[in-house]
Design a protein around this motif. Structure first.
Motif, PDB file in Angstrom:
ATOM      1  N   LEU A   1       0.860  -1.010  -0.090  1.00  0.00           N
ATOM      2  CA  LEU A   1       0.042   0.322  -0.054  1.00  0.00           C
ATOM      3  C   LEU A   1       0.706   1.113   0.116  1.00  0.00           C
ATOM      4  CD1 LEU A   1      -2.588   0.970  -0.154  1.00  0.00           C
ATOM      5  CD2 LEU A   1      -2.251   1.338   2.545  1.00  0.00           C
ATOM      6  N   HIS A   2       1.525   1.534   1.007  1.00  0.00           N
ATOM      7  CA  HIS A   2       3.000   2.462   1.146  1.00  0.00           C
ATOM      8  C   HIS A   2       3.642   2.831  -0.329  1.00  0.00           C
ATOM      9  CE1 HIS A   2       6.078   4.899   2.627  1.00  0.00           C
ATOM     10  NE2 HIS A   2       6.811   4.059   1.695  1.00  0.00           N
ATOM     11  N   ASP A   3       4.012   1.457  -0.927  1.00  0.00           N
ATOM     12  CA  ASP A   3       4.688   1.593  -2.873  1.00  0.00           C
ATOM     13  C   ASP A   3       3.721   2.188  -3.543  1.00  0.00           C
ATOM     14  OD1 ASP A   3       6.892   0.456  -0.663  1.00  0.00           O
ATOM     15  OD2 ASP A   3       6.852  -1.775  -2.035  1.00  0.00           O
ATOM     16  N   THR A   4       2.445   1.935  -3.279  1.00  0.00           N
ATOM     17  CA  THR A   4       1.912   1.936  -3.976  1.00  0.00           C
ATOM     18  C   THR A   4       1.971   3.902  -4.455  1.00  0.00           C
ATOM     19  OG1 THR A   4      -0.338   0.151  -4.163  1.00  0.00           O
ATOM     20  CG2 THR A   4      -1.296   2.340  -4.950  1.00  0.00           C
ATOM     21  N   PHE A   5       1.677   4.655  -3.155  1.00  0.00           N
ATOM     22  CA  PHE A   5       1.654   5.286  -3.649  1.00  0.00           C
ATOM     23  C   PHE A   5       2.466   6.457  -3.684  1.00  0.00           C
ATOM     24  CE2 PHE A   5      -2.170   4.858  -0.930  1.00  0.00           C
ATOM     25  CZ  PHE A   5      -3.364   6.236  -1.738  1.00  0.00           C
TER      26      PHE A   5
ATOM     27  N   ARG B   1       6.015   8.979  -8.137  1.00  0.00           N
ATOM     28  CA  ARG B   1       6.995   8.782  -9.333  1.00  0.00           C
ATOM     29  C   ARG B   1       5.805   9.393 -10.113  1.00  0.00           C
ATOM     30  NH1 ARG B   1       9.818   3.647  -6.562  1.00  0.00           N
ATOM     31  NH2 ARG B   1      10.957   4.929  -5.305  1.00  0.00           N
ATOM     32  N   PHE B   2       5.541   7.822 -10.573  1.00  0.00           N
ATOM     33  CA  PHE B   2       4.430   8.523 -11.827  1.00  0.00           C
ATOM     34  C   PHE B   2       3.949   9.582 -12.527  1.00  0.00           C
ATOM     35  CE2 PHE B   2       0.170   8.824 -14.579  1.00  0.00           C
ATOM     36  CZ  PHE B   2       0.839   7.332 -15.462  1.00  0.00           C
TER      37      PHE B   2
ATOM     38  N   ARG C   1       5.698  12.233 -11.252  1.00  0.00           N
ATOM     39  CA  ARG C   1       6.818  13.261 -12.021  1.00  0.00           C
ATOM     40  C   ARG C   1       7.314  13.342 -13.675  1.00  0.00           C
ATOM     41  NH1 ARG C   1      10.805  11.156  -7.413  1.00  0.00           N
ATOM     42  NH2 ARG C   1       9.299  12.195  -5.691  1.00  0.00           N
ATOM     43  N   GLU C   2       6.848  12.145 -14.212  1.00  0.00           N
ATOM     44  CA  GLU C   2       6.960  12.087 -15.190  1.00  0.00           C
ATOM     45  C   GLU C   2       5.666  11.792 -16.264  1.00  0.00           C
ATOM     46  OE1 GLU C   2       7.522   7.492 -15.931  1.00  0.00           O
ATOM     47  OE2 GLU C   2       9.156   7.868 -13.968  1.00  0.00           O
ATOM     48  N   ARG C   3       4.024  11.816 -16.598  1.00  0.00           N
ATOM     49  CA  ARG C   3       3.667  12.162 -16.819  1.00  0.00           C
ATOM     50  C   ARG C   3       2.491  13.367 -16.116  1.00  0.00           C
ATOM     51  NH1 ARG C   3       2.267   6.209 -18.364  1.00  0.00           N
ATOM     52  NH2 ARG C   3       4.358   6.256 -19.542  1.00  0.00           N
ATOM     53  N   THR C   4       1.446  13.710 -16.882  1.00  0.00           N
ATOM     54  CA  THR C   4       0.519  14.181 -15.785  1.00  0.00           C
ATOM     55  C   THR C   4      -0.742  12.812 -15.147  1.00  0.00           C
ATOM     56  OG1 THR C   4       0.344  16.427 -17.102  1.00  0.00           O
ATOM     57  CG2 THR C   4      -1.040  16.264 -16.040  1.00  0.00           C
ATOM     58  N   ILE C   5      -1.527  14.006 -14.394  1.00  0.00           N
ATOM     59  CA  ILE C   5      -2.209  12.900 -14.004  1.00  0.00           C
ATOM     60  C   ILE C   5      -3.895  13.135 -14.200  1.00  0.00           C
ATOM     61  CG2 ILE C   5      -3.432  12.458 -11.182  1.00  0.00           C
ATOM     62  CD1 ILE C   5      -0.284  11.052 -11.799  1.00  0.00           C
TER      63      ILE C   5
ATOM     64  N   ARG D   1      -8.504   6.827  -9.257  1.00  0.00           N
ATOM     65  CA  ARG D   1      -8.785   5.153  -8.811  1.00  0.00           C
ATOM     66  C   ARG D   1      -8.583   4.353  -9.006  1.00  0.00           C
ATOM     67  NH1 ARG D   1     -14.439   3.739  -6.378  1.00  0.00           N
ATOM     68  NH2 ARG D   1     -13.370   2.328  -4.712  1.00  0.00           N
ATOM     69  N   ALA D   2      -8.707   4.313 -10.800  1.00  0.00           N
ATOM     70  CA  ALA D   2      -8.363   3.327 -11.576  1.00  0.00           C
ATOM     71  C   ALA D   2      -6.771   3.216 -11.791  1.00  0.00           C
ATOM     72  CB  ALA D   2      -9.037   3.295 -12.858  1.00  0.00           C
ATOM     73  N   LEU D   3      -6.020   3.970 -11.733  1.00  0.00           N
ATOM     74  CA  LEU D   3      -4.872   4.208 -11.290  1.00  0.00           C
ATOM     75  C   LEU D   3      -3.798   3.094 -10.377  1.00  0.00           C
ATOM     76  CD1 LEU D   3      -1.946   5.297 -13.145  1.00  0.00           C
ATOM     77  CD2 LEU D   3      -2.245   7.005 -12.195  1.00  0.00           C
ATOM     78  N   LEU D   4      -4.825   3.813  -8.840  1.00  0.00           N
ATOM     79  CA  LEU D   4      -4.357   2.886  -8.147  1.00  0.00           C
ATOM     80  C   LEU D   4      -4.317   1.884  -7.557  1.00  0.00           C
ATOM     81  CD1 LEU D   4      -5.563   6.708  -5.476  1.00  0.00           C
ATOM     82  CD2 LEU D   4      -3.011   5.153  -5.780  1.00  0.00           C
ATOM     83  N   TYR D   5      -5.443   1.151  -8.372  1.00  0.00           N
ATOM     84  CA  TYR D   5      -6.013  -0.394  -8.230  1.00  0.00           C
ATOM     85  C   TYR D   5      -4.910  -1.115  -9.131  1.00  0.00           C
ATOM     86  CZ  TYR D   5      -9.497  -0.638  -5.220  1.00  0.00           C
ATOM     87  OH  TYR D   5     -10.475  -0.396  -3.824  1.00  0.00           O
ATOM     88  N   LYS D   6      -4.414  -0.072 -10.311  1.00  0.00           N
ATOM     89  CA  LYS D   6      -3.597  -0.676 -11.715  1.00  0.00           C
ATOM     90  C   LYS D   6      -2.338  -0.731 -10.737  1.00  0.00           C
ATOM     91  CE  LYS D   6      -2.087  -2.293 -15.605  1.00  0.00           C
ATOM     92  NZ  LYS D   6      -2.871  -3.536 -15.941  1.00  0.00           N
ATOM     93  N   ILE D   7      -1.453   0.274  -9.761  1.00  0.00           N
ATOM     94  CA  ILE D   7      -0.522   0.206  -9.025  1.00  0.00           C
ATOM     95  C   ILE D   7      -0.365  -0.908  -8.613  1.00  0.00           C
ATOM     96  CG2 ILE D   7       1.436   1.904  -8.295  1.00  0.00           C
ATOM     97  CD1 ILE D   7       0.110   3.938  -9.559  1.00  0.00           C
TER      98      ILE D   7
END
Length: 186
Positions: free
Chosen positions: A36-40, A45-46, A48-52, A58-64
């Motif tokens: 869970l910690h690593d997810t956030f 990190r994500f 920094r590279e791309r626009t959220i 929510r779907a992105l968090l579940y994918k990670i």
């Protein structure tokens, strides 16, 4: 980049449901907390590279979280390949070929999901991974329920075609059964 205050708000809003999701995969509270910690951390990190895209956050968090859980389980399986199969009988057939086929299928599905448009992929993940209803998906993504159903149908067709092209026939037929079920239920 997402600022620390926003990460804190996102953590407060999504941590408990993500924790349950991760725990369902890894079956260890300590490991689930770490993932869970690593997810956030990965979300930061994500960002920094791309626009959220906050409409799909929510779907992105579940994918990670899903990817981290799968990576963890694969590492554990490499460290102790027989730990997950302690329940098999002595002399029972080796499931190595089955596991390899499942891994290849999973990789094929991930490639297909990554090739899909963001909205279709999000609807699919919310429905399949999170168990949300079409009404819940529509509400959270600010789309109509009909659009959510159409996007799911599109994603299932894409998966079906992709698995067929990849030569994964068993799963192609299973996917076709899902498509038929989805169409009938729709």
């Amino acid at each position: 980049m997402i600022d620390p205050d926003e990460i804190t708000r996102l953590y407060d809003r999504h941590a408990s449901e993500l924790m349950a999701f991760i725990f369902a995969h890894v079956k260890s509270r300590e490991t689930a907390e770490d993932l869970l910690h690593d997810t956030f951390i990965n979300l930061m990190r994500f960002s920094r590279e791309r626009t959220i895209d906050y409409s799909n956050l929510r779907a992105l968090l579940y994918k990670i979280a899903r990817n981290l859980s799968i990576d963890h389980l694969r590492r554990e399986n490499r460290r102790n390949p027989h730990a997950g199969f302690a329940h098999t009988r002595e002399g029972a057939p080796d499931n190595t070929a089955e596991r390899l086929e499942m891994d290849e299928t999973e990789r094929a599905i991930d490639r297909i999901l990554e090739s899909a448009d963001v909205l279709s992929r999000s609807v699919f993940l919310m429905r399949r991974e999170m168990g949300m209803t079409y009404a819940e998906i529509a509400s959270s993504m600010d789309i109509s329920e009909r659009t959510a159903k159409r996007k799911m149908r599109k994603m299932l067709n894409l998966l079906s075609e992709g698995l067929k092209k990849a030569g994964i026939m068993l799963f192609f037929f299973a996917t076709m059964a899902c498509i038929f079920h989805e169409i009938v239920v729709l």
